[in-house]
Design a protein around this motif. Structure first.
Motif, PDB file in Angstrom:
ATOM      1  N   ILE A 180       0.836  -1.147   0.082  1.00  0.00           N
ATOM      2  CA  ILE A 180      -0.177  -0.043   0.062  1.00  0.00           C
ATOM      3  C   ILE A 180       0.770   1.426  -0.022  1.00  0.00           C
ATOM      4  N   GLU A 181       1.859   1.329   0.840  1.00  0.00           N
ATOM      5  CA  GLU A 181       2.716   2.450   0.810  1.00  0.00           C
ATOM      6  C   GLU A 181       4.093   2.052   0.855  1.00  0.00           C
ATOM      7  N   PRO A 182       4.542   1.392  -0.259  1.00  0.00           N
ATOM      8  CA  PRO A 182       6.008   0.845  -0.425  1.00  0.00           C
ATOM      9  C   PRO A 182       7.077   1.858  -0.389  1.00  0.00           C
ATOM     10  N   GLY A 183       6.667   3.071  -0.563  1.00  0.00           N
ATOM     11  CA  GLY A 183       7.568   4.383  -0.837  1.00  0.00           C
ATOM     12  C   GLY A 183       8.241   4.790   0.754  1.00  0.00           C
ATOM     13  N   GLN A 184       7.466   4.307   1.816  1.00  0.00           N
ATOM     14  CA  GLN A 184       7.553   4.896   2.934  1.00  0.00           C
ATOM     15  C   GLN A 184       7.768   3.558   4.048  1.00  0.00           C
ATOM     16  N   PRO A 185       8.586   2.746   3.831  1.00  0.00           N
ATOM     17  CA  PRO A 185       8.630   1.466   4.527  1.00  0.00           C
ATOM     18  C   PRO A 185       9.109   1.742   6.187  1.00  0.00           C
ATOM     19  N   ALA A 186      10.322   2.713   5.996  1.00  0.00           N
ATOM     20  CA  ALA A 186      10.672   2.969   7.599  1.00  0.00           C
ATOM     21  C   ALA A 186       9.561   3.831   8.372  1.00  0.00           C
ATOM     22  N   ALA A 187       8.872   4.509   7.718  1.00  0.00           N
ATOM     23  CA  ALA A 187       7.979   5.392   8.481  1.00  0.00           C
ATOM     24  C   ALA A 187       6.760   4.394   8.851  1.00  0.00           C
ATOM     25  N   GLN A 188       6.325   3.637   7.944  1.00  0.00           N
ATOM     26  CA  GLN A 188       5.294   2.672   8.287  1.00  0.00           C
ATOM     27  C   GLN A 188       5.579   1.766   9.466  1.00  0.00           C
ATOM     28  N   PHE A 189       6.928   1.305   9.451  1.00  0.00           N
ATOM     29  CA  PHE A 189       7.382   0.476  10.383  1.00  0.00           C
ATOM     30  C   PHE A 189       7.291   1.058  11.791  1.00  0.00           C
ATOM     31  N   TRP A 190       7.785   2.519  11.588  1.00  0.00           N
ATOM     32  CA  TRP A 190       7.893   3.198  13.059  1.00  0.00           C
ATOM     33  C   TRP A 190       6.474   3.239  13.520  1.00  0.00           C
ATOM     34  N   THR A 191       5.484   3.770  12.600  1.00  0.00           N
ATOM     35  CA  THR A 191       4.136   4.086  12.972  1.00  0.00           C
ATOM     36  C   THR A 191       3.697   2.693  13.455  1.00  0.00           C
ATOM     37  N   ARG A 192       3.592   1.681  12.922  1.00  0.00           N
ATOM     38  CA  ARG A 192       2.749   0.455  12.966  1.00  0.00           C
ATOM     39  C   ARG A 192       3.203  -0.371  14.106  1.00  0.00           C
ATOM     40  N   GLN A 193       4.627  -1.015  13.924  1.00  0.00           N
ATOM     41  CA  GLN A 193       5.192  -1.711  14.583  1.00  0.00           C
ATOM     42  C   GLN A 193       5.957  -1.448  15.733  1.00  0.00           C
ATOM     43  N   VAL A 194       6.162   0.207  15.842  1.00  0.00           N
ATOM     44  CA  VAL A 194       6.930   0.702  17.263  1.00  0.00           C
ATOM     45  C   VAL A 194       5.689   1.374  17.982  1.00  0.00           C
ATOM     46  N   VAL A 195       5.323   2.397  17.351  1.00  0.00           N
ATOM     47  CA  VAL A 195       4.288   3.449  18.165  1.00  0.00           C
ATOM     48  C   VAL A 195       2.841   2.666  18.323  1.00  0.00           C
ATOM     49  N   GLY A 196       2.550   2.130  17.259  1.00  0.00           N
ATOM     50  CA  GLY A 196       1.224   1.525  17.217  1.00  0.00           C
ATOM     51  C   GLY A 196       1.095  -0.079  17.683  1.00  0.00           C
ATOM     52  N   LEU A 197       1.997  -0.425  18.199  1.00  0.00           N
ATOM     53  CA  LEU A 197       2.080  -2.109  18.361  1.00  0.00           C
ATOM     54  C   LEU A 197       1.288  -2.207  19.555  1.00  0.00           C
ATOM     55  N   LEU A 198       1.414  -1.885  20.669  1.00  0.00           N
ATOM     56  CA  LEU A 198       0.749  -2.101  21.707  1.00  0.00           C
ATOM     57  C   LEU A 198      -0.635  -0.919  21.825  1.00  0.00           C
ATOM     58  N   THR A 199      -0.643  -0.317  21.381  1.00  0.00           N
ATOM     59  CA  THR A 199      -1.689   1.169  21.577  1.00  0.00           C
ATOM     60  C   THR A 199      -2.788   1.007  20.666  1.00  0.00           C
ATOM     61  N   VAL A 200      -2.826   0.237  19.566  1.00  0.00           N
ATOM     62  CA  VAL A 200      -4.004   0.246  18.545  1.00  0.00           C
ATOM     63  C   VAL A 200      -4.500  -1.004  18.743  1.00  0.00           C
ATOM     64  N   HIS A 201      -4.288  -1.753  17.381  1.00  0.00           N
ATOM     65  CA  HIS A 201      -4.894  -3.104  17.405  1.00  0.00           C
ATOM     66  C   HIS A 201      -4.919  -3.816  18.828  1.00  0.00           C
ATOM     67  N   ALA A 202      -3.919  -3.881  19.471  1.00  0.00           N
ATOM     68  CA  ALA A 202      -3.992  -4.910  20.699  1.00  0.00           C
ATOM     69  C   ALA A 202      -4.784  -4.111  21.434  1.00  0.00           C
ATOM     70  N   VAL A 203      -4.964  -2.941  21.656  1.00  0.00           N
ATOM     71  CA  VAL A 203      -5.897  -2.463  22.642  1.00  0.00           C
ATOM     72  C   VAL A 203      -7.208  -2.585  22.260  1.00  0.00           C
ATOM     73  N   PHE A 204      -7.630  -2.350  21.132  1.00  0.00           N
ATOM     74  CA  PHE A 204      -9.317  -2.642  20.766  1.00  0.00           C
ATOM     75  C   PHE A 204      -9.546  -4.022  20.740  1.00  0.00           C
ATOM     76  N   SER A 205      -8.791  -5.105  20.509  1.00  0.00           N
ATOM     77  CA  SER A 205      -8.960  -6.392  20.656  1.00  0.00           C
ATOM     78  C   SER A 205      -9.029  -6.869  22.162  1.00  0.00           C
ATOM     79  N   GLY A 206      -8.085  -6.246  22.798  1.00  0.00           N
ATOM     80  CA  GLY A 206      -7.929  -6.635  24.189  1.00  0.00           C
ATOM     81  C   GLY A 206      -9.286  -6.204  24.934  1.00  0.00           C
ATOM     82  N   LEU A 207      -9.804  -4.981  24.668  1.00  0.00           N
ATOM     83  CA  LEU A 207     -10.983  -4.714  25.200  1.00  0.00           C
ATOM     84  C   LEU A 207     -12.236  -5.704  24.882  1.00  0.00           C
TER      85      LEU A 207
END
Lengths: 474, 148
Positions: free
Chosen positions: A262-289
């Motif tokens: 989807i966004e192959p031109g920004q892999p580092a930013a995507q990794f930072w956003t989704r696998q670092v910042v959002g790793l335990l704050t987005v999907h994990a939180v919603f399905s945790g609830l």
């Protein structure tokens, strides 16, 4: 002479099962996913044709990817196989053939649910190095989620099972449902005379559809694991951990998809956003609830209370996800404006900031539920400790009791044992402590013998033939 | 009754206390009030999210109305090349990096003869210079999106 399959040993008297018909609930979950897929397929077939040549409308005229075609073939075949197995199951149930019943039930769930994994496997196989990189951070998150269970812990394999579900079946289901919507929605909703309004509606519904089915996909797996392995579940904490694990799994597949497709031109930013910042704050939180709601329902009595607990968790999961997705584009514009001269800073600082604003309230809810669940566990253990130490079984001594109630001291002991005896010693210590905690939490008779066996003491009961509960390993 | 059917005695026992799931004791009650608050906040988030989603404009700078387009492309060939000058009521920052030629046999329904190098998957086939319009894939170093 009776066949081995028809022999059903009489179980000893036991407390009533909190779920009377777990198989029916599990089958219902699988059928709901199938019905959603079938409905989307029908909507697609019935959608009006899109005839506009506008460039951005090409998205609705794309051919179906091979992975989706394979998913469809497997699902259609699976539905047919499930019907046949249902007939076999009916006959086996009437005949009392336990083994055949078990095999049929497992097979029915497999053919109804496993085809969704094709889409996720296609994504992961298309970018294996990216998947491995994301797996590393996901493993750290899983370890943190597992260890957040300060007292009673689920077996690690259940956490991994929930993670695998999220990464494969949950994300595959969500991808498929999003694709269907992308194909049929334009035909129903686009108004080429007034494109702005109709595209705004389309995008809003796209987010709604994507978020709803991603939460349903994750929650389905959590519910199934809780149903099948409910003897290991103690309540809110277990459900929350399984939900978070499922969310980490879906997050991994989603990240790989964004980085590679989807966004192959920004892999580092995507990794930072989704696998670092959002790793335990987005999907994990919603399905945790959602998982916390299911775990709480497992502890509730039958009836509307159980349903409302499940519904509360699901509402929080879906609502959090939808609000997050609709707020993020607006917040992202502000972020760009704020960091207009410093894009790197905008990614390193701005992305965590907007994530905190959009997901922060739900992270707080999750932490409150976790805290409440752990406090409830601690209260039960504290109340049971004097009774157990006074019983004279030797399973839990007063000194051990103090240690068991102190997660910090247990961690220090684990480190000391690991340094002295290595991983084997550490694993044995954790198994012993978990067995002791389970004995305190649910003082069933055989558990004392279990703990004594782990301590190397002779059992107390005359026929100590019961195996050690493998489920209490770390 | 276990999940898969009757089974031999369970040596690990059950998590329920002998006096049932809601028996007396410090922890046995599920946190109903807290879950009710959680559910209420979730419902409020759904309403708010729907409001925001249906009322905010997408990043794509679209006009309120479109000029008349041929309804069956291919039957009335477009002018030589796709318009290089946009109509005057289009926003000036409208993306121009779009393909300039349409195939003369552009299908009106779902294609069976689509270009073989056409990207697959949704919504990854958007041109890279075209702002991704879906709320779940915002441009740039995108924050989390819900599109799986």
């Amino acid at each position: 002479m009776t066949s081995p399959d028809s022999v059903v040993p009489s179980p000893p008297p036991r407390p009533p099962d909190p779920f009377r018909r777990p198989w029916h609930i599990a089958l219902g979950i699988a059928l709901v996913l199938s019905a959603a897929f079938a409905t989307a397929q029908v909507l697609y077939w019935a959608a009006p044709e899109i005839t506009s040549p506008l460039p951005w409308m090409r998205i609705y005229l794309l051919p179906q990817p091979p992975a989706l075609r394979l998913t469809r073939v497997l699902l259609y075949s699976g539905w047919g196989v499930a019907l046949v197995l249902a007939a076999v199951l009916y006959g086996a149930t009437r005949a009392g053939r336990v083994r055949v019943v078990r095999v049929c039930r497992a097979a029915i769930l497999t053919v109804l649910l496993l085809p969704y994994a094709v889409m996720a496997l296609d994504t992961l196989a298309g970018a294996p190095l990216t998947a491995l990189l994301c797996l590393a951070t996901s493993a750290v998150a899983l370890l943190a989620v597992h260890r957040v269970q300060l007292y009673l812990r689920l077996p690690a394999r259940l956490t991994l099972l929930a993670f695998a579900w999220g990464a494969l079946v949950g994300s595959g289901f969500a991808i498929v449902m999003s694709m269907w919507f992308g194909w049929y929605a334009g035909g129903y909703l686009l108004d080429f005379e007034r494109p702005r309004g109709s595209i705004r509606t389309l995008l809003a519904l796209f987010a709604l559809n994507a978020d709803f089915f991603s939460e349903v996909g994750k929650a389905a797996g959590v519910a199934l694991v809780l149903l099948v392995f409910r003897r290991y579940v103690d309540g809110v904490v277990s459900g929350l951990v399984l939900g978070a694990a499922s969310g980490i799994g879906l997050n991994l597949t989603e990240t790989v998809r964004y980085m590679a497709e989807i966004e192959p031109g920004q892999p580092a930013a995507q990794f930072w956003t989704r696998q670092v910042v959002g790793l335990l704050t987005v999907h994990a939180v919603f399905s945790g609830l959602a998982g916390a709601g299911f775990g709480a329902a497992l502890r509730a009595g039958p009836g509307r209370g159980r349903v409302s607990l499940c519904l509360s968790g699901l509402l929080a999961a879906f609502g959090g996800h939808l609000l997050f997705d609709t707020l993020m584009p607006l917040l992202d514009r502000r972020r760009r404006d704020l960091f207009s001269g410093a894009e790197t800073l905008g990614v390193l600082v701005g992305v965590p900031l907007v994530t905190l604003i959009a997901a922060g309230p739900f992270v707080v809810l999750c932490l409150l539920l976790l805290r409440r669940g752990l406090r409830d566990q601690a209260a039960v253990l504290r109340a049971a400790l004097p009774v157990e130490t006074a019983s004279g079984t030797g399973a839990v001594t007063p000194a051990e009791g103090g240690l068991l109630l102190s997660p910090g001291r247990r961690l220090l002991l684990e480190l000391a044992v690991w340094r002295r005896d290595g991983t084997a010693g550490l694993r044995h210590l954790i198994r012993l402590q978990q067995a002791q905690l389970r004995l305190l939490h649910d003082p069933l008779p055989h558990r004392s013998d279990e703990v004594r066996q782990l301590k190397g003491l002779p059992p107390l009961s005359p026929n100590p033939t019961l195996p050690i509960d493998q489920g209490v390993s770390s | 009754m276990s999940f898969f059917g009757p089974e031999p005695p369970d040596p690990a026992g059950r998590p329920d206390s002998p006096d049932g799931p809601d028996g007396p004791g410090p922890d046995r009650q599920p946190p109903r009030r807290l879950m009710a608050v959680v559910g209420g906040l979730g419902a409020a988030a759904i309403v708010l999210g729907a409001l925001v989603g249906f009322t905010s404009d997408p990043p794509i700078p679209l006009p309120e109305k479109m000029p008349t387009m041929p309804s069956r492309p291919g039957m009335a060939p477009p002018p030589s090349g796709w318009p290089t000058e946009l109509p005057s009521d289009f926003p000036t920052d409208f993306p121009t990096g779009l393909p300039s030629d349409l195939p003369s046999d552009f299908p009106t329904g779902l294609p069976s003869d689509f270009p073989t190098d056409f990207p697959t998957g949704l919504p990854s086939d958007f041109p890279t210079d075209f702002p991704s319009g879906f709320p779940t894939a915002p441009p740039g170093p995108a924050p989390q999106g819900g599109t799986p």
